[in-house]
Design a protein around this motif. Structure first.
Motif, mmCIF file in Angstrom:
data_model
loop_
_atom_site.group_PDB
_atom_site.id
_atom_site.type_symbol
_atom_site.label_atom_id
_atom_site.label_comp_id
_atom_site.label_asym_id
_atom_site.label_seq_id
_atom_site.Cartn_x
_atom_site.Cartn_y
_atom_site.Cartn_z
ATOM 1 N N LEU A 1 0.849 -1.183 0.000
ATOM 2 C CA LEU A 1 0.000 0.000 0.000
ATOM 3 C C LEU A 1 0.886 1.234 0.000
ATOM 4 O O LEU A 1 1.685 1.425 0.920
ATOM 5 C CB LEU A 1 -0.926 0.014 1.221
ATOM 6 N N VAL B 1 -2.859 4.945 -3.069
ATOM 7 C CA VAL B 1 -3.926 5.897 -2.779
ATOM 8 C C VAL B 1 -3.307 7.285 -2.652
ATOM 9 O O VAL B 1 -2.269 7.461 -2.012
ATOM 10 C CB VAL B 1 -4.712 5.535 -1.499
ATOM 11 N N TRP C 1 -6.754 -4.583 4.537
ATOM 12 C CA TRP C 1 -5.387 -4.742 4.035
ATOM 13 C C TRP C 1 -4.613 -5.728 4.910
ATOM 14 O O TRP C 1 -3.862 -6.564 4.400
ATOM 15 C CB TRP C 1 -4.668 -3.397 3.964
ATOM 16 N N ASP D 1 -13.206 -4.934 -5.779
ATOM 17 C CA ASP D 1 -11.867 -4.859 -5.198
ATOM 18 C C ASP D 1 -11.894 -5.267 -3.725
ATOM 19 O O ASP D 1 -12.813 -4.908 -2.985
ATOM 20 C CB ASP D 1 -11.329 -3.426 -5.337
ATOM 21 N N TRP E 1 -1.638 -1.684 -4.042
ATOM 22 C CA TRP E 1 -2.537 -0.532 -4.148
ATOM 23 C C TRP E 1 -1.788 0.771 -3.908
ATOM 24 O O TRP E 1 -0.846 0.823 -3.104
ATOM 25 C CB TRP E 1 -3.652 -0.618 -3.103
ATOM 26 N N ALA F 1 -7.008 6.377 -6.463
ATOM 27 C CA ALA F 1 -6.593 5.042 -6.028
ATOM 28 C C ALA F 1 -6.562 4.121 -7.235
ATOM 29 O O ALA F 1 -7.410 4.225 -8.130
ATOM 30 C CB ALA F 1 -7.539 4.487 -4.961
ATOM 31 N N TYR F 2 -5.592 3.236 -7.248
ATOM 32 C CA TYR F 2 -5.537 2.199 -8.278
ATOM 33 C C TYR F 2 -4.906 0.945 -7.689
ATOM 34 O O TYR F 2 -4.309 0.970 -6.605
ATOM 35 C CB TYR F 2 -4.784 2.665 -9.527
ATOM 36 N N ARG F 3 -5.064 -0.149 -8.414
ATOM 37 C CA ARG F 3 -4.470 -1.428 -8.015
ATOM 38 C C ARG F 3 -3.631 -1.950 -9.159
ATOM 39 O O ARG F 3 -4.012 -1.851 -10.331
ATOM 40 C CB ARG F 3 -5.560 -2.444 -7.664
ATOM 41 N N LEU G 1 -9.623 2.822 -9.288
ATOM 42 C CA LEU G 1 -10.598 2.451 -8.258
ATOM 43 C C LEU G 1 -11.380 3.642 -7.710
ATOM 44 O O LEU G 1 -12.576 3.535 -7.458
ATOM 45 C CB LEU G 1 -9.891 1.731 -7.107
ATOM 46 N N ALA H 1 -14.039 -0.671 -8.409
ATOM 47 C CA ALA H 1 -13.940 -0.696 -6.948
ATOM 48 C C ALA H 1 -14.923 -1.678 -6.332
ATOM 49 O O ALA H 1 -14.664 -2.240 -5.256
ATOM 50 C CB ALA H 1 -14.188 0.706 -6.390
#
Length: 248
Positions: free
Chosen positions: A88, A180, A234, A127, A178, A170-172, A160, A124
């Motif tokens: 993260l 943010v 998480w 997710d 991830w 935010a993305y993965r 996301l 999202a």
């Protein structure tokens, strides 16, 4: 079996894991704090760790003169992505993840500071971390404190969250990494010192530091619940995806 080990990279005094640190520890994770600003060496590989948490800071991802360890953090993030290690990146941590994986970061046209609304995007809802946000009746809010932003996400990154001022919140990458742009880890007490050190930049945006902190304080119960849940999810990912111990 020992507790899952998480490497936490802190870039600056006063920008620690805050409520995330407390919640992750309560979930049984063993946090190992790395403070390169205080002389700690940054590992080049995440060997021996089950998760990686890269925090924020007032520097930008290209400010190697100010923070010469940033290229090593980028290398560490690339290694984590290659392994799909639960990771993260928060604010600067997301910006470093973007740069490390071939994306681009720019000065924000509209810097975000204080409490801001986020908008979940369609992915999202599927997710592991953000699905509960997509089911809310009202837009989720989070603390923002950034003058830079991802302009081009890494290739293959799944978007996301977005916001009115910042497209990439935010993305993965893969299944377990991830980034943010906002600060899910902080509460009013954590950002009070930021407001004191950033008086000039905040006033340039037409913001009063005390008012920003007060706004966050009034929403603190909601923030604890909303982003404490993210920390818990998480932690569950880190625990579930750690390698099985070798058999005797």
């Amino acid at each position: 079996m020992s507790a899952p080990r998480v490497l936490v990279v802190e870039h600056e005094k006063g920008t620690g894991p805050a409520q995330f640190g407390e919640l992750l520890t309560a979930q049984g994770l063993d946090l190992h704090l790395c403070r390169p600003w205080d002389g700690d060496p940054v590992p080049k590989e995440p060997d021996g760790y089950d998760g990686l948490l890269v925090l924020g800071g007032s520097m930008g991802p290209y400010d190697v003169d100010r923070a010469p360890w940033l290229p090593t953090v980028c290398r560490l993030l690339r290694a984590a992505v290659a392994r799909d290690l639960p990771t993260l990146g928060i604010c600067l941590g997301m910006e470093l993840l973007t740069v490390a994986c071939g994306g681009k970061v720019r000065q924000a046209e509209h810097p975000e500071v204080g409490l801001c609304e986020l908008a979940p995007l369609l992915p999202a809802s599927r997710d592991e971390l953000f699905a509960p946000l997509a089911q809310l009746d009202t837009p989720p809010c989070a603390v923002q404190w950034h003058w830079e932003e991802t302009s081009v996400p890494p290739e293959g990154a799944v978007p996301l969250l977005t916001s009115a001022r910042c497209a990439h919140q935010a993305y993965r990458i893969g299944t377990s990494v991830w980034g943010v742009q906002f600060h899910p880890e902080v509460l009013a007490g954590d950002i009070a010192t930021w407001g004191t050190s950033d008086v000039g930049p905040l006033q340039a945006l037409g913001l009063d530091p005390a008012a920003v902190v007060g706004h966050v304080a009034r929403e603190e119960r909601q923030l604890r619940t909303l982003w404490g849940g993210l920390a818990g999810r998480w932690a569950a990912v880190v625990t579930a995806r750690r390698p099985a111990p070798p058999r005797d």
